[in-house]
Design a protein around this motif. Structure first.
Motif, short mmCIF file in Angstrom:
data_model
loop_
_atom_site.label_atom_id
_atom_site.label_comp_id
_atom_site.label_asym_id
_atom_site.label_seq_id
_atom_site.Cartn_x
_atom_site.Cartn_y
_atom_site.Cartn_z
N MET A 295 -7.26 -1.81 -14.70
CA MET A 295 -6.58 -1.22 -15.84
C MET A 295 -6.02 -2.34 -16.71
O MET A 295 -5.51 -3.34 -16.20
CB MET A 295 -5.45 -0.30 -15.35
N ARG A 296 -6.11 -2.16 -18.04
CA ARG A 296 -5.65 -3.20 -18.97
C ARG A 296 -4.40 -2.73 -19.70
O ARG A 296 -4.34 -1.60 -20.19
CB ARG A 296 -6.75 -3.53 -19.99
N PHE A 297 -3.43 -3.64 -19.76
CA PHE A 297 -2.18 -3.37 -20.44
C PHE A 297 -1.92 -4.44 -21.50
O PHE A 297 -2.17 -5.63 -21.27
CB PHE A 297 -1.00 -3.39 -19.46
N ILE A 298 -1.42 -4.02 -22.65
CA ILE A 298 -0.85 -4.94 -23.63
C ILE A 298 0.64 -4.65 -23.69
O ILE A 298 1.06 -3.51 -23.90
CB ILE A 298 -1.48 -4.77 -25.02
N ILE A 299 1.44 -5.69 -23.47
CA ILE A 299 2.90 -5.53 -23.45
C ILE A 299 3.45 -6.22 -24.70
O ILE A 299 3.38 -7.44 -24.84
CB ILE A 299 3.50 -6.16 -22.18
N ALA A 300 4.00 -5.41 -25.61
CA ALA A 300 4.43 -5.94 -26.91
C ALA A 300 5.80 -5.39 -27.30
O ALA A 300 5.93 -4.65 -28.28
CB ALA A 300 3.38 -5.60 -27.97
N PRO A 301 6.85 -5.77 -26.57
CA PRO A 301 8.20 -5.29 -26.92
C PRO A 301 8.88 -6.20 -27.93
O PRO A 301 8.56 -7.39 -28.06
CB PRO A 301 8.92 -5.35 -25.58
N MET B 128 8.57 -5.81 -18.00
CA MET B 128 7.55 -4.76 -18.02
C MET B 128 6.36 -5.14 -17.15
O MET B 128 5.83 -4.31 -16.39
CB MET B 128 7.09 -4.52 -19.45
N ALA B 129 5.93 -6.39 -17.24
CA ALA B 129 4.79 -6.86 -16.45
C ALA B 129 5.09 -6.74 -14.96
O ALA B 129 4.22 -6.34 -14.16
CB ALA B 129 4.45 -8.30 -16.82
N ALA B 130 6.32 -7.08 -14.56
CA ALA B 130 6.69 -6.99 -13.14
C ALA B 130 6.61 -5.55 -12.65
O ALA B 130 6.19 -5.28 -11.52
CB ALA B 130 8.09 -7.56 -12.94
N GLY B 131 7.03 -4.61 -13.52
CA GLY B 131 6.95 -3.21 -13.13
C GLY B 131 5.51 -2.73 -13.00
O GLY B 131 5.17 -2.00 -12.06
N ILE B 132 4.65 -3.16 -13.91
CA ILE B 132 3.24 -2.77 -13.85
C ILE B 132 2.60 -3.31 -12.57
O ILE B 132 1.86 -2.60 -11.87
CB ILE B 132 2.50 -3.31 -15.09
N GLU B 133 2.89 -4.56 -12.24
CA GLU B 133 2.26 -5.20 -11.09
C GLU B 133 2.71 -4.59 -9.77
O GLU B 133 2.02 -4.72 -8.75
CB GLU B 133 2.56 -6.70 -11.11
N HIS C 200 3.37 4.69 -12.04
CA HIS C 200 3.15 5.66 -10.96
C HIS C 200 2.58 6.96 -11.53
O HIS C 200 1.68 7.57 -10.95
CB HIS C 200 4.44 5.93 -10.22
N ILE C 201 3.12 7.38 -12.69
CA ILE C 201 2.63 8.60 -13.31
C ILE C 201 1.19 8.44 -13.78
O ILE C 201 0.35 9.33 -13.59
CB ILE C 201 3.54 8.98 -14.50
N LEU C 202 0.89 7.26 -14.37
CA LEU C 202 -0.48 7.00 -14.80
C LEU C 202 -1.44 6.99 -13.62
O LEU C 202 -2.56 7.50 -13.69
CB LEU C 202 -0.53 5.66 -15.54
N ALA C 203 -0.99 6.40 -12.50
CA ALA C 203 -1.84 6.34 -11.30
C ALA C 203 -2.09 7.75 -10.77
O ALA C 203 -3.23 8.09 -10.36
CB ALA C 203 -1.19 5.45 -10.24
N HIS D 275 -2.04 10.51 -12.46
CA HIS D 275 -2.92 11.20 -13.42
C HIS D 275 -4.38 10.80 -13.23
O HIS D 275 -5.28 11.63 -13.32
CB HIS D 275 -2.47 10.90 -14.85
N SER D 276 -4.60 9.51 -12.95
CA SER D 276 -5.97 9.04 -12.78
C SER D 276 -6.63 9.61 -11.53
O SER D 276 -7.86 9.68 -11.45
CB SER D 276 -6.01 7.50 -12.72
N ARG D 277 -5.82 10.05 -10.56
CA ARG D 277 -6.37 10.62 -9.33
C ARG D 277 -6.63 12.13 -9.45
O ARG D 277 -7.28 12.70 -8.61
CB ARG D 277 -5.41 10.37 -8.16
N SER D 278 -6.04 12.71 -10.50
CA SER D 278 -6.15 14.18 -10.62
C SER D 278 -7.50 14.61 -11.21
O SER D 278 -8.22 13.81 -11.76
CB SER D 278 -5.01 14.70 -11.49
#
Length: 379
Positions: A1-7, A23-28, A371-374, A376-379
């Motif tokens: 999965m690809r993320f762009i973090i731009a705050p 944000m990156a730490a939370g994604i990882e 977690h929500i995205l993960a 959703h991807s399993r549904s």
């Protein structure tokens, strides 16, 4: 999965870079193998120098300059020698944070220190200067800045006046014959999201003067002083500048630059997103995380996170905004701008606690969205 973090920055708690790392730490935590690209942003105010200097591979320098009321202060600026670009935030020299509210004197405060920073950049060999105009405490139309660069403010007898709002009350002309001719070869890019003209009810004085120490009874005289200054600049330069959108930024400091220099005004967030080629890195397979300290209805009016989301939408990507404070006005931003707006605070507490815990809270909020995205991807 690809993320762009731009705050953008979370004011008083996290720089844009610190927010991006949280944000990156939370994604990882959720997507261990995620492709994460960090693109911290700014809109011309706090963090602009750091973000652009980093993007251009430059270094931060520090010099002593004159502060808004004449005291010496240390100001940081960026310089990227490979591109000959200097990056300056006016708040480093004339920031509102430099003068306590009880000590602000809008009649005496001037932008001389900004001129010193500009001259330093010129002497280093800068061919382009990016100037962020957020957070100033002055309302002198850039007179102090121009004075530091060799411009004289004159009265009807041709005698020099102080380059302050008090002096501008008697201004009838300017002499710019002593300005360094090297400035004719330098491009100045003004990064600002302010669109106010120099004078009038929507101009620098009436909109921003009170927060800089102006009393209500001062506003008409201050506005008239800026009007006299603008007239003198227009007569000397042959350029119509007073009604230029953005001329009122930083206490109408932009007028001085528009009069005599190769200067243009551009939204700070757009400038940074162009520099890092955000659109070229973003596509429909990306998930974009952005945010700032407060998300409300005003976020849509040219603020950095809104520009990030708009560009993401054009590329088919999903955009999520995180805010230290999310008020009910943020609902107006869904779903046209953001896919979701997420408040980061996880418990009831005071402002000091929220600011102190911003990094951890942002990390956890980012992980929760993942977690929500993960799921959703399993549904």
């Amino acid at each position: 999965m690809r993320f762009i973090i731009a705050p953008d920055s979370f004011k008083e708690s996290l720089s844009a870079s610190q927010a991006a790392l949280a944000m990156a730490a939370g994604i990882e935590r959720v997507f261990v193998d995620a492709d994460i690209r960090l693109i911290p942003i700014a809109d011309g105010g706090e963090g602009t120098c750091e973000v652009i200097t980093q993007a251009l591979g430059g270094e931060i320098h520090r010099v002593q300059v004159r502060g808004p009321l004449g005291m010496e202060t240390t100001a940081a600026f960026g310089y990227a020698p490979d591109s000959g670009t200097a990056i300056i935030e006016v708040a480093e020299a004339i920031g509102i944070h430099l003068i306590p509210a009880a000590s602000r004197d809008i009649w005496r405060a001037c932008s001389f220190g900004v001129g010193q920073l500009l001259q330093t950049a010129l002497d280093m060999g800068a061919q382009r200067i990016i100037l962020g105009l957020g957070g100033s405490v002055t309302n002198d139309g850039g007179a102090g800045m121009l004075h530091a660069l060799g411009v004289r403010v004159l009265d009807s007898a041709g005698s020099p006046l102080p380059a302050t709002p008090r002096g501008l009350q008697q201004c009838t002309s300017v002499d710019w014959s002593a300005v360094d001719p090297r400035w004719q070869e330098v491009e100045i890019v003004i990064a600002s999201d302010v669109t106010s003209p120099a004078t009038g009810p929507e101009g620098a004085t009436y909109v921003f003067g009170p927060q800089k120490g102006a009393q209500l009874e001062d506003l008409p005289a201050l506005d008239t002083a800026i009007g006299r200054w603008v007239t003198a600049l227009e007569e000397a330069s042959g350029r119509a500048i007073g009604e230029h959108p953005g001329a009122g930024a930083a206490g109408a400091l932009a007028t001085g630059l528009l009069a005599f220099f190769d200067a243009t005004i551009t939204p700070g967030a757009d400038l940074i997103l162009d520099l890092v080629d955000f659109s070229g890195q973003c596509d429909e397979d990306c998930i974009v995380f952005t945010g700032e300290g407060k998300i409300d209805a005003q976020t849509a009016v040219g603020k950095g996170p809104a520009r990030v989301a708009e560009l993401a939408r054009k590329r088919g990507a999903r955009a999520f905004a995180f805010g230290g404070l999310v008020d009910e006005g943020a609902q107006k931003l869904l779903p046209e701008l953001f896919d979701a707006v997420i408040p980061i605070n996880r418990s009831v507490g005071d402002l000091a606690g929220a600011l102190a815990g911003a990094q951890g809270n942002l990390r956890e909020a980012s992980a929760m969205v993942c977690h929500i995205l993960a799921a959703h991807s399993r549904s």
